[in-house]
Scaffold this active site. Structure first.
Site, PDB file in Angstrom:
ATOM      1  N   GLU A 250      -4.521  -6.992   6.089  1.00 47.33           N
ATOM      2  CA  GLU A 250      -3.486  -6.445   5.725  1.00 47.33           C
ATOM      3  C   GLU A 250      -3.809  -5.476   4.821  1.00 47.33           C
ATOM      4  O   GLU A 250      -4.075  -5.944   3.569  1.00 47.33           O
ATOM      5  CB  GLU A 250      -2.350  -7.554   5.253  1.00 47.33           C
ATOM      6  CG  GLU A 250      -2.066  -8.529   6.348  1.00 47.33           C
ATOM      7  CD  GLU A 250      -0.943  -7.962   7.278  1.00 47.33           C
ATOM      8  OE1 GLU A 250      -0.474  -6.939   6.943  1.00 47.33           O
ATOM      9  OE2 GLU A 250      -0.893  -8.666   8.227  1.00 47.33           O
ATOM     10  N   CYS A 284       2.614  -2.743  -0.966  1.00 47.18           N
ATOM     11  CA  CYS A 284       1.956  -1.951   0.291  1.00 47.18           C
ATOM     12  C   CYS A 284       3.361  -1.531   0.799  1.00 47.18           C
ATOM     13  O   CYS A 284       3.089  -0.415   1.489  1.00 47.18           O
ATOM     14  CB  CYS A 284       1.030  -2.770   0.846  1.00 47.18           C
ATOM     15  SG  CYS A 284       2.120  -4.566   1.363  1.00 47.18           S
TER      16      CYS A 284
END
Ligand code: NAP
Length: 476
Positions: A250, A284
């Protein structure tokens, strides 16, 4: 009580002291918060040994029992949610409401995967040739090594631990050096929920590189689950390639936020406040670059600036503050340097308000006259900076949005949902929020395309990151 948070390594069910120690700093006050264990390579490998020893019994534990431990962890976290939020605020710096939101989101992964643990399906069907039965089943991978970043210290840990434990894997968790206390607190919750010794181990270290390299080279480790920057993700993939180790990644994002012709500007600004300002922009998923139709750019800029002006900046521990500190002075300085570079490139920077002088604070900045391809549109800024690019058509907005090596999430505000979905289908990102500013949900698959990652966390897919498929060919 948050003061009771363990500060040593968790190995084999015991809190182990180390030869060296590491200080955790409160970024809002720049004062020391705690002294924690600083694991060596030997400590890291001891954690692997403990996880390896605990694996057979945990894998053989009925899924219902595993699920009940996860559910108890959810219950404990829910009762103690403010303790969790307090630790997040103190070591990460974020605002209280962001920390409480993260703690709640983090706890949900325990509930979701408690439900998923007992629902993994296999398959059973005759082969088309009629010679055998094709049985498909799943086995836990084994020892999972998990590396998490500082920006969501609770949620990034539970988003990995919950599916791994549900699947029957054991774990070694290495949190970020800036925010280790939250991970230690989560591990303590799991112990209190009845998790057997050695199933989860936590190593905190200032030597992430060497400790992780040794752990990944150890044949007892079966999989890596990493959340962090694309830069570090690539280093780790080189290491896991040597052992063909399954690797869930990720990674970074550079989320575009599209405001298309005919969109409702007030709704778009409300969504942008969440997409940009949640976690002070250190996400993010944070909207990183705004592509706004030329007919709306003036009203969007004015309205967004006014909304940002209403934010109170200060230590997250004061619940009235909306925007807390960045995680460190180094992180603050990176953001300031990017804004300075944008000015040199000719963009117009508007500092919306003032940040406190002491601590790692950054005031919101709105940046106009931004050119697509300039510094703020190419880099993940990770702070409260709003670069606005004027676009003349939907096609131009889509092309600019896709013009990046990243592909984690995009945001689209369109005149209606149909138009929004149609644009979303043309965007190269693993997630798209249509006419809303938030997509993350433990029940949905989280993950990116392109250099934003490999695999998915959460949803139905998350548990499969920790399972391997086995096919049995059974003679008829
Ligand atoms: P980072 O520098 O990549 O660090 C992430 C983790 O990797 C930390 O635990 C860090 O430990 C460790 N690490 C650093 N160098 C390493 C090495 N050579 N070997 C093994 N581990 C190493 O990222 P960050 O600054 O903490 O977090 C921000 C980044 O994470 C952003 O790019 C953001 O987009 C990304 N992120 C992605 C997601 C997602 O779900 N896609 C979610 C959150 C954040 P130390 O703390 O000791 O350096």
């Amino acid at each position: 009580m948050w003061q009771d948070t363990p500060t040593r390594l968790l190995i084999g069910g015991d809190w182990i002291d180390t030869a060296e120690h590491l200080q955790v700093i409160n970024p809002a006050s720049l004062t020391p918060l705690a002294t924690i264990g600083d694991a060596s390579v030997t400590d890291g490998l001891q954690a692997v040994a403990a996880a390896h020893e605990a694996f057979p019994a945990w894998a053989a534990t009925p899924t219902r029992q595993r699920a009940e431990i996860l559910r108890r962890a959810f219950d404990i976290m829910t009762v103690e949610i403010e303790d969790c939020a307090r630790i997040i605020v103190l070591e990460n710096g974020k605002a209280w409401s962001d920390a409480l939101g993260e703690a709640t989101y983090a706890a949900e992964f325990f509930r979701w995967f408690a439900e998923e643990a007992v629902r993994v399906e296999g398959g059973f069907r005759p082969a088309p040739a009629g010679d055998k039965m094709i049985i498909t089943t799943h086995q836990p991978m084994g020892v999972a090594y998990m590396i998490t970043p500082w920006n969501f210290p609770a949620a990034m840990a539970t988003r990995k631990l919950a599916p791994a434990l549900a699947a029957g894997c054991t774990a070694v968790l290495k949190p970020a050096a800036e925010t280790p206390l939250t991970a230690l607190w989560v591990a303590d919750v799991l112990q209190r929920a009845g998790l057997p010794d050695g199933v989860v181990n936590v190593v905190t270290t200032s030597a992430s590189g060497p400790v992780s390299a040794a752990i990944l080279a150890d044949p007892r480790v079966a999989t890596l689950s990493f959340t962090g920057s694309t830069y570090v993700g690539k280093i780790l993939l080189e290491q896991t390639a040597k052992r063909i180790l399954p690797s869930s990644m990720e990674l970074g994002g550079n989320a575009p936020f599209l405001v298309l012709e005919g969109a409702d500007v007030e709704q778009a600004v409300a969504g942008a406040m969440i997409a940009k300002m949640r976690n002070g922009g250190a996400a993010c998923t944070a909207a990183n670059r705004f592509y706004v139709h030329e007919s709306l750019v003036a009203s969007f800029t004015d309205s967004f600036t006014a909304a940002l002006r209403g934010l109170k900046i200060g230590p997250g521990i004061d619940r009235g503050n909306h925007l807390g500190a960045m995680v460190s002075l180094a992180e603050r300085d990176k953001i300031v340097a990017l804004v300075d570079q944008a000015t040199q490139e000719g963009a117009v920077v508007h500092e919306v308000s003032n940040a406190p002088d002491e601590g790692a604070f950054v005031a919101p900045h709105v940046v106009t006259d931004v050119r697509h391809g300039s510094v703020l549109t190419r880099n993940e800024v990770f702070g409260p900076v709003v670069p606005i690019v004027s676009v003349s058509s939907q096609a131009e907005a889509i092309n600019m949005a896709n013009d990046t090596e990243y592909g984690l999430i995009s945001y689209v505000y369109a005149a209606d949902k149909g138009a929004g979905i149609s644009v979303a289908r043309q965007l190269q990102s693993g997630m798209v929020a249509v006419n809303r500013g938030l997509a993350s949900d433990p029940a949905a698959p989280f993950g990116g395309m392109k250099e934003s990652g490999l695999g998915r966390e959460g949803g139905f897919a998350g548990i499969h990151e920790f399972l391997q498929t086995q096919y049995l060919a059974v003679e008829l």
